[in-house]
Design an enzyme around this catalytic site. Sequence first.
Site, PDB file in Angstrom:
ATOM      1  N   GLY A  10      -4.984  -2.396   5.029  1.00 54.76           N
ATOM      2  CA  GLY A  10      -4.273  -3.568   5.031  1.00 54.76           C
ATOM      3  C   GLY A  10      -4.834  -4.911   5.049  1.00 54.76           C
ATOM      4  O   GLY A  10      -4.862  -5.843   4.072  1.00 54.76           O
ATOM      5  N   ARG A  11      -5.187  -5.211   6.302  1.00 51.44           N
ATOM      6  CA  ARG A  11      -5.757  -6.736   6.447  1.00 51.44           C
ATOM      7  C   ARG A  11      -7.069  -6.807   5.984  1.00 51.44           C
ATOM      8  O   ARG A  11      -7.630  -7.935   6.018  1.00 51.44           O
ATOM      9  CB  ARG A  11      -5.789  -6.753   8.101  1.00 51.44           C
ATOM     10  CG  ARG A  11      -6.373  -5.797   8.910  1.00 51.44           C
ATOM     11  CD  ARG A  11      -5.938  -5.783  10.295  1.00 51.44           C
ATOM     12  NE  ARG A  11      -6.488  -4.647  11.178  1.00 51.44           N
ATOM     13  CZ  ARG A  11      -5.946  -3.410  11.303  1.00 51.44           C
ATOM     14  NH1 ARG A  11      -4.674  -3.183  10.683  1.00 51.44           N
ATOM     15  NH2 ARG A  11      -6.307  -2.610  12.111  1.00 51.44           N
ATOM     16  N   GLU A  52      -4.822  -7.532  15.194  1.00 50.19           N
ATOM     17  CA  GLU A  52      -4.353  -6.114  14.812  1.00 50.19           C
ATOM     18  C   GLU A  52      -5.517  -4.996  14.956  1.00 50.19           C
ATOM     19  O   GLU A  52      -5.352  -4.068  15.130  1.00 50.19           O
ATOM     20  CB  GLU A  52      -3.627  -6.247  13.527  1.00 50.19           C
ATOM     21  CG  GLU A  52      -2.634  -5.096  13.058  1.00 50.19           C
ATOM     22  CD  GLU A  52      -1.654  -5.397  12.036  1.00 50.19           C
ATOM     23  OE1 GLU A  52      -0.548  -5.397  12.088  1.00 50.19           O
ATOM     24  OE2 GLU A  52      -2.541  -5.381  10.718  1.00 50.19           O
ATOM     25  N   HIS A 100      -4.168 -33.781  17.615  1.00 53.48           N
ATOM     26  CA  HIS A 100      -3.238 -34.480  18.230  1.00 53.48           C
ATOM     27  C   HIS A 100      -2.321 -33.469  18.714  1.00 53.48           C
ATOM     28  O   HIS A 100      -0.876 -33.925  18.939  1.00 53.48           O
ATOM     29  CB  HIS A 100      -2.622 -35.511  16.986  1.00 53.48           C
ATOM     30  CG  HIS A 100      -3.622 -36.368  16.411  1.00 53.48           C
ATOM     31  ND1 HIS A 100      -3.746 -37.717  17.058  1.00 53.48           N
ATOM     32  CD2 HIS A 100      -4.574 -36.405  15.804  1.00 53.48           C
ATOM     33  CE1 HIS A 100      -4.702 -38.360  16.411  1.00 53.48           C
ATOM     34  NE2 HIS A 100      -5.435 -37.433  15.570  1.00 53.48           N
ATOM     35  N   LYS A 108       0.931  -1.267   0.090  1.00 52.35           N
ATOM     36  CA  LYS A 108       0.022  -0.078  -0.018  1.00 52.35           C
ATOM     37  C   LYS A 108       0.801   1.162  -0.044  1.00 52.35           C
ATOM     38  O   LYS A 108       0.690   2.039  -0.955  1.00 52.35           O
ATOM     39  CB  LYS A 108      -0.812  -0.046   1.183  1.00 52.35           C
ATOM     40  CG  LYS A 108      -1.807   0.996   1.425  1.00 52.35           C
ATOM     41  CD  LYS A 108      -2.963   0.591   2.494  1.00 52.35           C
ATOM     42  CE  LYS A 108      -3.583   1.972   3.076  1.00 52.35           C
ATOM     43  NZ  LYS A 108      -4.833   1.623   4.114  1.00 52.35           N
ATOM     44  N   GLU A 129      10.326  -4.763   4.483  1.00 51.95           N
ATOM     45  CA  GLU A 129      10.362  -6.283   4.194  1.00 51.95           C
ATOM     46  C   GLU A 129      10.277  -6.143   2.609  1.00 51.95           C
ATOM     47  O   GLU A 129      11.016  -7.016   1.722  1.00 51.95           O
ATOM     48  CB  GLU A 129       9.542  -7.368   5.013  1.00 51.95           C
ATOM     49  CG  GLU A 129       9.646  -7.309   6.402  1.00 51.95           C
ATOM     50  CD  GLU A 129       9.283  -6.132   7.266  1.00 51.95           C
ATOM     51  OE1 GLU A 129       9.109  -4.964   6.609  1.00 51.95           O
ATOM     52  OE2 GLU A 129       9.016  -6.511   8.441  1.00 51.95           O
ATOM     53  N   LYS A 171       9.337  -1.020  14.402  1.00 55.28           N
ATOM     54  CA  LYS A 171       9.780  -0.631  13.299  1.00 55.28           C
ATOM     55  C   LYS A 171      10.919   0.604  13.524  1.00 55.28           C
ATOM     56  O   LYS A 171      11.869   0.501  12.901  1.00 55.28           O
ATOM     57  CB  LYS A 171       8.652  -0.288  12.460  1.00 55.28           C
ATOM     58  CG  LYS A 171       7.975  -1.081  11.846  1.00 55.28           C
ATOM     59  CD  LYS A 171       7.258  -0.551  10.545  1.00 55.28           C
ATOM     60  CE  LYS A 171       5.907  -1.248  10.324  1.00 55.28           C
ATOM     61  NZ  LYS A 171       5.014  -0.449   9.303  1.00 55.28           N
TER      62      LYS A 171
HETATM   63  C1  G6Q Z   1      -2.580  -4.412   8.066  1.00 54.20           C
HETATM   64  C2  G6Q Z   1      -1.354  -3.697   8.527  1.00 54.20           C
HETATM   65  C3  G6Q Z   1      -0.140  -4.454   7.824  1.00 54.20           C
HETATM   66  C4  G6Q Z   1       0.285  -4.035   6.418  1.00 54.20           C
HETATM   67  C5  G6Q Z   1       1.606  -4.273   6.171  1.00 54.20           C
HETATM   68  C6  G6Q Z   1       2.084  -3.907   4.723  1.00 54.20           C
HETATM   69  O1  G6Q Z   1      -3.807  -3.886   8.499  1.00 54.20           O
HETATM   70  O2  G6Q Z   1      -1.673  -2.277   7.919  1.00 54.20           O
HETATM   71  O3  G6Q Z   1      -0.264  -5.563   8.020  1.00 54.20           O
HETATM   72  O4  G6Q Z   1      -0.831  -4.682   5.748  1.00 54.20           O
HETATM   73  O5  G6Q Z   1       2.451  -3.658   7.013  1.00 54.20           O
HETATM   74  O6  G6Q Z   1       1.994  -2.878   4.576  1.00 54.20           O
HETATM   75  P1  G6Q Z   1       2.152  -2.343   3.174  1.00 54.20           P
HETATM   76  O7  G6Q Z   1       1.115  -2.772   2.050  1.00 54.20           O
HETATM   77  O8  G6Q Z   1       2.225  -0.751   3.027  1.00 54.20           O
HETATM   78  O9  G6Q Z   1       3.511  -2.690   2.637  1.00 54.20           O
END
Ligand code: G6Q
Length: 546
Positions: free
Chosen positions: A267-268, A353, A384, A206, A212, A512
């Site tokens: 994001g989620r 989250e 199990h 986003k 990462e 972070k």
């Molecule tokens: C989800 C969070 C988080 C996000 C990641 C990736 O709701 O916002 O998990 O999706 O940190 O972020 P980017 O899409 O900006 O790389």
Amino acid sequence: MARCTQLPAWQVLQEHQWEIARQHMRDLFSADPNRFERYSIRLDDLLFDYSKNRITDKTLGLLFDLAHQAGLQEKIAAMFRGDRINNTEKRAVLHTALRNRSNRPVLVDGVDVMPGVNRVLHQMRLFSEAIRSHEWRGYTGKPISNVVHIGIGGSDLGPKMVVKALTPYCRPELRVHFVSNVDEADLVETIKNLDRETTLFIVASKTFTTQETMTNALSAREWFMAGVESKDAIAKHFVAVSTNAEKVEAFGIDTKNMFEFWDWVGGRYSLWSAIGLPIAVAVGMDNFELLLAGAHKVDEHFRTEPLERNIPVLMGLVGIWYNNFFGAQTQAILPYDQYLDFLADHLQQADMESNGKSVDVEGKRLDYDTGPVIFGQAGTNGQHAFYQLIHQGSKLVPCDFLAAAQSHHHLGGHHEALLSNFIAQTEALMRGKTTEEARAELVAEGVQEECLDMLAMAKTFPGNKPSNSFLYQSLNPETLGALIALYEHKVFVQGAIWNINSFDQMGVELGKQLAKTVLKDMTGDELVTAHDSSTNGLLNYYKSLR
Ligand code: G6Q
């Protein structure tokens, strides 16, 4: 807005908990032969059975009172309307618009977002069809056979879970891989057997700044360019999903190969947006749209059904009953379906989250519990491993079971065995086994008198362990979309009652920030002394070992 603990229904629920804590579900079932009929709901072929819960009509009535007093219906309307309910980030929360198959206008600041949503869906269709029909070719003219999706968190877990869940709808000759961890092992192991000429990377972020994802994307670009002469080849092998066109361009991806989404998609909650591009590539755009349709059906149910017949509302309220009145700290997600292997991972993020918060929407510290710890595993493996604690441990672990009546395969006996385990587990958790029953079994087995008491106690199951069950015809795209949306809205319901902002994630920031300083301190050979003794010690020992 009054705190939920100050609402009249909360106080009555606390007193009512004393009554219910003394009752066993066995007795509730014996007293009411229609308990299943009364406490289950059908949404097309999807059955939601919530009868194996420690609830009575009185409990439910009080929970509905709580929802009314907390203004739940108004909060649901505000989300669908596009109000900026993510108040810390001043954003609307409109993942429901991404799957709004009715195409009803959804306004943000007076502007309908639907034309933009439809434009990106069309772009996703053109792209996924071009890949699948082999019209899209790599720089040497070969069709794409491997797609590597690079993203993390919300830009990874949802699409990864859905692609796995819909494996029977995928083509074996078009493989979709997911790389998320900054640990180089993730990327290296994924690309080691891939061919540059037939591999396409989707860089999904986003913000397009996530450490990462950008580290993995840069290494992927390096790997790709190492065997390629012309820089132009990148255009055929890298596409981006982002809200940040500037950064996408700076990375070297042509913005005509960029799929847009918007700040009102968290994001989620983003698998429904262009973040779902690997899903469309893997299963085809028609199936992706069925996924959206399944979620939309649940959105309409959530938006319009009265609280008493509203599945996400019931899921949320019953969860609050255990979380806040019985002190339960966890919630297990137990899909009896190997294809739903990543469901618990996805829901863990969606729930933890969103509702892992300790201040309310006004910034006031809370004095009550919020979101549960979510964990789980595909059945029957968990049986199990950790079910022992659920059956006989000292903690209350509410469980959700999910299963399809029909399998995608036809190996004799497997599916019946799987489903018999699912159904039996819900029964065992509810009924348990009394010490008298255990004793009688031991006597029948001829166990000696001196061991009887000890063994009977060890073999006693208290039962009275709550569970919800979801049973549906088959795990198809529409049902999957519906299931995910049910859980998204369950999270919403709980956040609304707890009066927290379920749509920010400030708690991921501190680590972070500190990682940037720690990364600097890791370079060079000098002794680090700027942190606490443990952090210094770890850094210095690392330097001595590297
Ligand atoms: C989800 C969070 C988080 C996000 C990641 C990736 O709701 O916002 O998990 O999706 O940190 O972020 P980017 O899409 O900006 O790389």
